[in-house]
Design a protein around this motif. Structure first.
Motif, mmCIF file in Angstrom:
data_model
loop_
_atom_site.group_PDB
_atom_site.id
_atom_site.type_symbol
_atom_site.label_atom_id
_atom_site.label_comp_id
_atom_site.label_asym_id
_atom_site.label_seq_id
_atom_site.Cartn_x
_atom_site.Cartn_y
_atom_site.Cartn_z
ATOM 1 N N GLU A 112 0.762 -1.371 -0.227
ATOM 2 C CA GLU A 112 0.221 -0.020 -0.048
ATOM 3 C C GLU A 112 0.872 1.359 0.106
ATOM 4 N N LEU A 152 -7.106 -7.169 -4.430
ATOM 5 C CA LEU A 152 -6.942 -5.992 -5.158
ATOM 6 C C LEU A 152 -7.215 -6.206 -6.740
ATOM 7 N N ALA A 178 -3.674 -4.920 -10.481
ATOM 8 C CA ALA A 178 -3.321 -3.989 -9.526
ATOM 9 C C ALA A 178 -1.734 -4.144 -9.304
ATOM 10 N N ARG A 227 3.286 -2.653 -7.953
ATOM 11 C CA ARG A 227 1.992 -2.020 -7.936
ATOM 12 C C ARG A 227 2.048 -1.091 -9.371
#
Length: 80
Positions: A27, A54, A58, A77
């Motif tokens: 995150e 996710l 993602a 990410r």
């Protein structure tokens, strides 16, 4: 984007804290940033959990080392 990717060695983290720590690390990444996950077994269940939570778009999952004693996975990410 950083030139040096963070390495997260979860072998030293107590089991109940592993996945929360990994998700927190993920995150905190910016788009197109990655970290290297180091584990003592194939983290395939984590990949399934990330996909479920996710979505497959993602993140990008790339094995760098596949055992038998050390597993390294680069988790990127992606932009969504």
């Amino acid at each position: 984007m950083s030139d040096i990717e963070q390495e997260l060695d979860v072998r030293v983290i107590p089991p109940p804290q592993k996945h929360p720590t990994i998700f927190k690390t993920f995150e905190n990444l910016d788009e197109d940033e990655a970290f290297i996950l180091v584990n003592d077994h194939d983290p395939k269940p984590l990949r399934y959990q990330m996909s479920a939570m996710l979505g497959d778009k993602a993140f990008h999952w790339e094995y760098l080392e596949e055992g038998p004693n050390v597993w390294k996975v680069r988790i990127l990410r992606t932009s969504t």
